[in-house]
Scaffold this active site. Structure first.
Site, PDB file in Angstrom:
ATOM      1  N   LYS A   1       0.833  -1.210   0.000  1.00 17.45           N
ATOM      2  CA  LYS A   1       0.000   0.000   0.000  1.00 17.45           C
ATOM      3  C   LYS A   1       0.867   1.260   0.000  1.00 17.45           C
ATOM      4  O   LYS A   1       0.570   2.208  -0.698  1.00 17.45           O
ATOM      5  CB  LYS A   1      -0.893   0.055   1.256  1.00 17.45           C
ATOM      6  CG  LYS A   1      -2.010  -0.958   1.285  1.00 17.45           C
ATOM      7  CD  LYS A   1      -3.000  -0.633   2.385  1.00 17.45           C
ATOM      8  CE  LYS A   1      -2.426  -0.543   3.791  1.00 17.45           C
ATOM      9  NZ  LYS A   1      -1.868  -1.769   4.354  1.00 17.45           N
TER      10      LYS A   1
ATOM     11  N   ARG B   1     -10.062   0.794   8.735  1.00 14.11           N
ATOM     12  CA  ARG B   1      -9.620  -0.583   8.942  1.00 14.11           C
ATOM     13  C   ARG B   1     -10.686  -1.405   9.650  1.00 14.11           C
ATOM     14  O   ARG B   1     -10.476  -2.598   9.905  1.00 14.11           O
ATOM     15  CB  ARG B   1      -8.355  -0.587   9.795  1.00 14.11           C
ATOM     16  CG  ARG B   1      -7.061  -0.799   8.997  1.00 14.11           C
ATOM     17  CD  ARG B   1      -5.927  -0.726   9.992  1.00 14.11           C
ATOM     18  NE  ARG B   1      -4.714  -1.365   9.575  1.00 14.11           N
ATOM     19  CZ  ARG B   1      -3.643  -0.721   9.111  1.00 14.11           C
ATOM     20  NH1 ARG B   1      -3.669   0.555   8.923  1.00 14.11           N
ATOM     21  NH2 ARG B   1      -2.549  -1.398   8.826  1.00 14.11           N
TER      22      ARG B   1
ATOM     23  N   ARG C   1      11.246  -6.101   5.045  1.00 12.67           N
ATOM     24  CA  ARG C   1      11.096  -4.653   4.859  1.00 12.67           C
ATOM     25  C   ARG C   1      11.947  -3.878   5.869  1.00 12.67           C
ATOM     26  O   ARG C   1      12.068  -4.258   7.032  1.00 12.67           O
ATOM     27  CB  ARG C   1       9.626  -4.283   5.050  1.00 12.67           C
ATOM     28  CG  ARG C   1       9.372  -2.771   5.069  1.00 12.67           C
ATOM     29  CD  ARG C   1       7.947  -2.415   4.817  1.00 12.67           C
ATOM     30  NE  ARG C   1       7.042  -2.862   5.856  1.00 12.67           N
ATOM     31  CZ  ARG C   1       5.718  -2.756   5.760  1.00 12.67           C
ATOM     32  NH1 ARG C   1       5.174  -2.264   4.670  1.00 12.67           N
ATOM     33  NH2 ARG C   1       4.944  -3.175   6.740  1.00 12.67           N
TER      34      ARG C   1
ATOM     35  N   ARG D   1      10.857  -1.985  11.340  1.00  8.69           N
ATOM     36  CA  ARG D   1       9.798  -1.562  12.260  1.00  8.69           C
ATOM     37  C   ARG D   1       9.575  -2.658  13.291  1.00  8.69           C
ATOM     38  O   ARG D   1       9.601  -3.837  12.950  1.00  8.69           O
ATOM     39  CB  ARG D   1       8.482  -1.381  11.473  1.00  8.69           C
ATOM     40  CG  ARG D   1       8.322  -0.017  10.866  1.00  8.69           C
ATOM     41  CD  ARG D   1       7.215   0.057   9.854  1.00  8.69           C
ATOM     42  NE  ARG D   1       5.937  -0.499  10.277  1.00  8.69           N
ATOM     43  CZ  ARG D   1       4.823  -0.467   9.545  1.00  8.69           C
ATOM     44  NH1 ARG D   1       4.842   0.106   8.358  1.00  8.69           N
ATOM     45  NH2 ARG D   1       3.707  -0.992   9.972  1.00  8.69           N
TER      46      ARG D   1
ATOM     47  N   ARG E   1      -0.814  -9.260  12.929  1.00  7.66           N
ATOM     48  CA  ARG E   1      -1.377  -8.195  12.081  1.00  7.66           C
ATOM     49  C   ARG E   1      -2.190  -8.799  10.937  1.00  7.66           C
ATOM     50  O   ARG E   1      -3.212  -8.246  10.542  1.00  7.66           O
ATOM     51  CB  ARG E   1      -0.256  -7.317  11.516  1.00  7.66           C
ATOM     52  CG  ARG E   1       0.322  -6.393  12.566  1.00  7.66           C
ATOM     53  CD  ARG E   1       1.606  -5.760  12.095  1.00  7.66           C
ATOM     54  NE  ARG E   1       1.422  -4.868  10.980  1.00  7.66           N
ATOM     55  CZ  ARG E   1       2.385  -4.535  10.127  1.00  7.66           C
ATOM     56  NH1 ARG E   1       3.591  -5.039  10.264  1.00  7.66           N
ATOM     57  NH2 ARG E   1       2.134  -3.704   9.150  1.00  7.66           N
TER      58      ARG E   1
END
Ligand code: AMP
Length: 221
Positions: free
Chosen positions: A13, A88, A127, A160, A171
């Protein structure tokens, strides 16, 4: 133009948002980025949000909704925006509709970013993000030139906390339970556009921009 980007964690995203923002000259609002900025500044909002984010859970609706309401009232949102990571939950989506209806407005399109589940986990755990400008990297497919240093601004690049495998699993569960039902919610309104992001963000973007063009939304000159 008012757009929503909808997709699982790791669906890309953020990358899509960066392209859409440039091509359509539209304000990008990422609730995740706003929370992270507040966590960095140690504001009361950030301290509260961190409790949930670190567990891979959603920040409660009332906190998130009032934060977004405040953000959408700012001047740079007058001509439209791209919501990334909001709504969300169904409650957030209903509240957003309500907020927009007050000014006779509505969401024009929801871009659903599709990526097969098996690719997601690998993408998220690889990531890395810049702590300053937010540029996103991947240790396998797009590493920084110098390890731990951002190619764009020279600041520190980190993983992160919520991108660690255990949190990512949670998640993804949170996404399935709370956010996936939004696809149905917006499909009933006939405003969902699919963007397949399993190959490249360029391909996903070309699909999205074609579908937007069919609805009369053109890129900025
Ligand atoms: P993101 O960068 O969009 O993946 O968001 C990171 C984290 O921030 C999420 O895993 C949630 O804990 C929290 N968050 C972001 N947006 C929302 C939202 N709309 N509602 C509740 N929590 C959110």
């Amino acid at each position: 133009m008012k757009l929503i980007l909808l997709g699982a964690p790791g669906s890309g995203k953020g990358t899509m948002a960066a392209v859409l923002k440039n091509e359509y000259k539209i304000t990008h609002i990422s609730t995740g980025d706003i929370f992270r900025a507040n966590i960095k500044e140690q504001t009361p909002l950030g301290i509260e949000a961190k409790k949930y984010i670190d567990q891979g859970a959603l920040v409660p609706d009332e906190i998130t909704i009032s934060m977004v309401e405040d953000r959408l009232s700012q001047d740079d949102c007058k001509n439209g925006y791209l919501l990334d990571g909001f709504p969300r939950t169904i409650a957030q989506a209903e509240k957003l509709d309500e907020m927009l209806a007050k000014s006779g407005s509505k969401i024009d399109a929801v871009i659903k970013v599709d990526v097969p589940a098996e690719i997601i986990m690998e993408r998220v755990v690889n990531r890395r993000v810049c702590t300053s400008c937010g540029e996103s990297y991947n240790v396998v497919s797009r590493p920084t030139k110098v390890e731990g240093v951002c190619d764009v601004c020279g600041k520190e690049v980190i993983q992160r906390d919520d991108d660690k495998p255990e949190t990512v699993k949670q998640r993804l569960i949170t996404y399935e339970e709370n956010t996936k039902p939004l696809i149905d919610f917006y499909e009933k309104k006939g405003i969902v556009i699919c963007a397949d992001n399993s190959e490249s963000p360029e391909y996903a973007f070309s699909q999205a921009s074609l579908a937007l063009a069919k609805r009369g939304f053109r890129k900025a000159e």
